[in-house]
Write an enzyme that holds these catalytic residues in place. Sequence first.
Site, PDB file in Angstrom:
ATOM      1  CG  ASP A  71      28.663 -24.510  -5.396  1.00  0.00           C
ATOM      2  OD1 ASP A  71      29.764 -24.822  -5.892  1.00  0.00           O
ATOM      3  OD2 ASP A  71      27.659 -24.214  -6.082  1.00  0.00           O
ATOM      4  CG  ASP A  73      30.130 -20.823 -10.227  1.00  0.00           C
ATOM      5  OD1 ASP A  73      30.592 -19.684 -10.413  1.00  0.00           O
ATOM      6  OD2 ASP A  73      30.740 -21.872 -10.528  1.00  0.00           O
TER       7      ASP A  73
END
EC number: 3.1.3.-
Length: 532
Positions: free
Chosen positions: A110, A112
């Site tokens: 991922d 963030d």
Amino acid sequence: MAGAGLRAAARRWLPCRGHGGPRAASSSPSCPGCGPPGPGAHCPGAPRPAPAPAPAGGAEFSAHLWARYQDMRRLVHDLLPPEVCSLLNPAAIYANNEISLRDVEVYGFDYDYTLAQYADALHPEIFSAARDILIEHYKSLLMKIDAFHYVQLGTAYRGLQPVPDEEVIDLYGGTQHIPLYQMSGFYGKGPSIKQFMDIFSLPEMALLSCVVDHFLSHGLEFDQAHLYKDVTDAIRDVHVKGLMYQWIEQDMEKYILRGDETFAVLSRLVAHGKQLFLITNSPFSFVDKGMRHMVGPDWRQLFDVVIVQADKPSFFTDRRKPFRKLDEKGSLHWDRITRLEKGKIYRQGNLYDFLRLTEWRGPRVLYFGDHLYSDLADLMLRHGWRTGAIIPELEREIRIINTEQYMHSLTWQQALTGLLERMQTYQDAESQQVLAAWMKERQELRCITKALFNAQFGSIFRTFHNPTYFSRRLVRFSDLYMASLSCLLNYRVDFTFYPRRTPLQHEAPLWMDQLCTGCMKTPFLGDMAHIR
């Protein structure tokens, strides 16, 4: 709207202008119903003086109990030399399941709070912007729930004010238990409870609390469902309107942390022949600027596949959304995607097409994310990928666990609990007074230990003794968990993680409280004889 399995620490809540904030821990923390901590609670190693002698008849039993108490105090103190502290490494990786990195060929990430770690300075910006959006344009409790759906008393708040334990129990029909039908569903949202799961939840929780507090303090009527929706929409607008992206892009040095370590992790994996991919909900322009800051202009050459605006968790379950290719300016192409090319950028899509086009399946894939539901749950349960959870709060919690105060407090709690369990066979009035004093001290110690982590909510991983709702799901949805991706730098790329065998209640040959009290889990038969 109530919050279940609260992950974030309330000490990090943000102040609401004009309304104050949750109170910081005092020098003598206490929980509702505890009263101020007793003299022995602050120094678990120092013996607590016994009360005045009991009247004749129960005096012998009472004296025996206090003698055992003092013996245990000395034993606990001797069991914990100074070097026993600082045993845990905040930069370590912790395993819920056995996994060998030698078998992992593909690493997914991922963006963030996984590849990009953000500074706490971002939270006030989100809070203030969402508050302004809310101004332009409600049973309401924030509380902490354990793995068995029980509310931890002393952690329920309405607005910024603590809710008395009696009121919490009354709200749930005379019990601390939250029924299953009210609890969160698979993705952390139930009919009346939402679980706050990641760092992005901090501004939302703070705004909810401040708005509720404002309404209550001004005698304004409100519907809880409407209030919750409005606050959630305001937080969402901060993201949808790109405000958060703008703040970070304008000052990368201020908001992005450990960029050089992210570069080191990615470069090391590629150098050892691993394939990398990125699946994020963030837009390409934002990801591109952040990765250029951390890795450099050629960051895309490190990844075999890059997918932006993926719309997780729907990405993992919805087969209907096709991949779209983006050009350098962010414009969408119309051609059908028949293969995923290195160096190209793709938008949306779905996991089923991703698996078909890449043939990356099963345990040879390891995916890292910070949200247990949106990032990890589907991948582990439905597709058999290995998963790694990024838990930034872990670093601070381990540093607290390593303190001498925590170690002594926890060990004495365990020893005192063992004493209470064994000595409850003494039923005379004087002995019952002694046991009541021990019970009070135990509760004081629990409150002090809780406040070491956070005055309002304690540790994100435990209630007083049970795992939290969040902690249980962390174990279920992740093979590994760590404070940041940079923890990988401390291990070889062929390292095997072995989870420690955590004994079940019936398996443990010796618990700490048994060691301290000199007895096994079941009281000695001699002490139990008069019960039979």
